[in-house]
Design a protein around this motif. Structure first.
Motif, PDB file in Angstrom:
ATOM      1  N   ILE A  38      30.307  49.997  35.759  1.00 23.62           N
ATOM      2  CA  ILE A  38      31.681  50.156  35.239  1.00 23.62           C
ATOM      3  C   ILE A  38      32.672  49.404  36.134  1.00 23.62           C
ATOM      4  O   ILE A  38      33.552  48.689  35.645  1.00 23.62           O
ATOM      5  CB  ILE A  38      32.053  51.653  35.131  1.00 23.62           C
ATOM      6  N   THR A  59      34.501  46.194  34.637  1.00 24.49           N
ATOM      7  CA  THR A  59      35.956  46.268  34.438  1.00 24.49           C
ATOM      8  C   THR A  59      36.648  45.141  35.206  1.00 24.49           C
ATOM      9  O   THR A  59      37.510  44.438  34.658  1.00 24.49           O
ATOM     10  CB  THR A  59      36.490  47.633  34.922  1.00 24.49           C
ATOM     11  N   ASN A  92      28.158  53.817  37.744  1.00 29.72           N
ATOM     12  CA  ASN A  92      29.513  53.639  38.286  1.00 29.72           C
ATOM     13  C   ASN A  92      29.742  52.202  38.747  1.00 29.72           C
ATOM     14  O   ASN A  92      30.821  51.642  38.542  1.00 29.72           O
ATOM     15  CB  ASN A  92      29.730  54.588  39.472  1.00 29.72           C
ATOM     16  N   ASN A 127      33.619  59.323  28.404  1.00 25.34           N
ATOM     17  CA  ASN A 127      33.620  59.031  29.846  1.00 25.34           C
ATOM     18  C   ASN A 127      34.918  59.469  30.509  1.00 25.34           C
ATOM     19  O   ASN A 127      34.912  59.860  31.680  1.00 25.34           O
ATOM     20  CB  ASN A 127      33.396  57.533  30.086  1.00 25.34           C
ATOM     21  N   THR A 168      38.511  55.327  34.733  1.00 29.00           N
ATOM     22  CA  THR A 168      37.796  54.245  35.430  1.00 29.00           C
ATOM     23  C   THR A 168      37.903  54.392  36.947  1.00 29.00           C
ATOM     24  O   THR A 168      37.014  53.967  37.679  1.00 29.00           O
ATOM     25  CB  THR A 168      38.370  52.876  34.999  1.00 29.00           C
TER      26      THR A 168
END
Lengths: 233, 339
Positions: free
Chosen positions: A166, A170, A163, B273, A133
């Motif tokens: 994410i 998150t 990106n 990923n 991440t």
């Protein structure tokens, strides 16, 4: 024989599907056959693979021969008796008076499994995911192997948007699961965005589940109209 | 006529019709059905109009019997099998990644394929297995098969038969034990993977046919994962891809891709990923994409039209269901005051 097998399979498939109309004896018969055969099959598999295949042949190794015909001797694995003993203790549950003994093998299984899984999950499902991440958002500095020049390699718009999703997903998702502070104001709004991300995730997961179940139905339809009736190319 | 008598009559009619069609198939006087493109489009329009009609009925307050939903899903799955129209399939990055990984392997590379599923998951995973094995055999990759599920090696055997039946594969005169091998099933879940990391032979002293490991030329010199060039896991649950990633990939550094049932796939994308998996085939869609990339169309491509139609019908019924909910006059009750 093949004709009989195909007809039996078709009969049982239609029997199970008939439940969609309503509960009926045909469905009950098919279900009972399925449950009975499954139970019998798994008993045989587990007995021959574990009790015989692992324990019995480990403690009493059968004679084996090499290419020249010489006997290869194997030492018995006495450690397997510990597993067998724990397995037998598990059966103490069948006698109510001694049922408490079955907690010992159970405690051994729970303890050892928790210990082993802790390492696996901590490494693969936590650290590696955290590492995955933490990533550059817009691009990376890279060295050109031909010239040795360090230059900024920008990501494509698709990757940058991905990106950012994410990152935001998150962060807001973690905020939602932070219950030590009341979900109000900016904090509450962030948590709400987190809920949206969670719902989209659950929705995607549900969509995949529908796809999976449809695939099973498609498989049976292919059998009924293809293998059985021969109407599909 | 009583309801029971009607039901028996319908079942009897279906049985008689099935016997006639089956005899026609065996006798060769009934062949495969195929709608022309025009008829296919008419069928699609009729289904669409029927769904619109049901939506209108629902908006008027006439609710549907749940069996109508089942009937339409069945039609959406069955009819596309006979239609002569094709569907565009787009390649996802995860499938492309898996294909690129395979393309980068030089001929003679050893590919470990673990079959961790059983017949209930075959409609989704068998097309992947067949196309993957076919691709490997056509590209001179050496295939080592194993299974952590008891019925996995049997599924592998079926997939191998399908792959070996391809005329181009037959031309290669491949030999069991030299070009491909089936090591069979081993009980023990992730502990089998762990032991294989040190010594594969200790877990599979004999192959599926009973031959000793050291007598098989393909695996004789394969000691552990360091001798495997790429691994592919076909998984339907536990033990499966998660265990392979946790043990083989993260501990032993095995280079690996996976093919999963659609239920499992969303959880596995995180591994792709994070770089733990090199490519992923998710559900039947993944199988169809892989078949398209490899140029080897199979069951995945064949099934995709039914899959898409079924999804559209499900979405239509979700809309109809919501319409029924909104028009039924149900009001949100405060907590604790609902009936």
């Amino acid at each position: 024989m093949e004709h009989i097998a195909v007809w039996v399979a078709a009969f049982l498939t239609l029997g199970i599907v008939s439940f969609l109309y309503k509960d009926n004896p045909w469905y009950k018969l098919s279900e009972s056959i399925f449950v009975g055969i499954s139970a019998g099959y798994w008993f045989v598999v587990l007995f021959w693979d574990n009790v015989h295949g692992k324990f019995w042949t480990g403690v009493f190794p059968p004679e084996e021969y090499d290419a020249a015909g010489n006997v290869i001797t194997k030492d018995p694995d006495w450690m397997l008796w510990i597993g067998a003993l724990l397995g037998i203790l598990m059966l103490a549950r069948l006698v109510p008076k001694f049922g408490w003994i079955s907690r010992w093998p159970l405690a051994f299984i729970v303890g050892s499994t928790a210990g082993l899984y802790l390492i696996n999950y901590f490494s693969s499902n936590m650290m590696r995911q955290v590492q995955g991440t933490i990533m550059p958002l817009f691009g990376m500095w890279q060295t050109d192997p031909a010239t040795g020049e360090v230059m900024f390699q920008a990501f494509s718009t698709y990757d940058v948007v991905g990106n950012l999703v994410i990152l935001i997903g998150t962060f807001t998702g973690l905020v939602y699961f932070f219950f030590s502070k009341e979900h109000r104001g900016v904090f509450g709004a962030t948590a709400k965005v987190g809920i949206f991300f969670l719902m989209i995730t659950f929705g995607a997961s549900f969509g995949y589940t529908v796809m999976s179940r449809m695939s099973l139905l498609i498989g049976r339809v292919d059998f009924l109209f293809g293998t059985w009736l021969g109407l599909i190319k | 006529m009583s309801e029971r008598a009607k039901e028996i009559l319908v079942v009897g009619l279906i049985l008689i019709l099935s016997i006639i069609v089956y005899l026609g198939k065996v006798g060769g006087w009934i062949g495969a059905l195929a709608f022309s493109p025009a008829v296919s489009i008419v069928v699609i329009i009729l289904i669409f109009l029927a769904l619109v009609w049901m939506l209108v009925r629902t908006l008027r307050g006439q609710l549907l019997d749940r069996r109508i939903v089942f009937l339409f899903v069945a039609l959406a799955v069955v009819l596309p099998f006979f239609m002569s129209i094709t569907q565009e399939i787009k390649i996802s990055p995860e499938v492309q990644q898996l294909y690129d990984a395979l393309e980068s392997l030089p001929p003679g590379s050893k590919v470990l394929v673990s079959f961790d599923y059983d017949p209930p998951s075959a409609p989704e995973l068998q097309p992947m297995a067949e196309s993957f094995l076919r691709y490997c055999l056509l590209n001179d990759l050496k295939v080592i098969i194993m299974g952590l599920w008891p019925q996995g090696p049997q599924q592998a055997d079926l997939a191998l038969q399908a792959a070996l039946a391809d005329p181009r594969v037959q031309q290669k005169n491949l030999e069991y034990g030299v070009d491909y091998v089936n090591l069979g099933f081993q009980a023990g879940n992730e502990f089998v993977i762990q032991r294989m990391g040190a010594n594969i032979e200790s877990m599979f002293p004999r192959d599926y046919t009973g031959s000793a490991y050291r007598d098989l030329p393909l695996v004789r010199n394969v000691k552990n994962f360091s001798n495997i060039d790429y691994a592919f896991n076909l998984s339907a649950g536990y033990p499966g891809t998660q265990e392979w990633v946790q043990v083989a990939v993260d501990r032993y550094g095995l280079w690996m891709g996976a093919g999963n049932t659609a239920v499992q796939a969303p959880m596995m994308y995180a591994y792709v990923n994070a770089g733990q998996l090199e490519g992923l085939l998710g559900g039947m869609n993944g199988a169809a994409e892989f078949e398209l990339l490899t140029g080897l169309p199979g069951k995945g491509t064949k099934y995709m039209l039914s899959q898409s139609f079924a999804h559209m019908v499900v979405i239509a019924f979700v809309i109809i269901g919501n319409a029924a909910f909104l028009t039924s006059g149900r009001k949100k009750q405060p907590l604790g005051q609902g009936k």
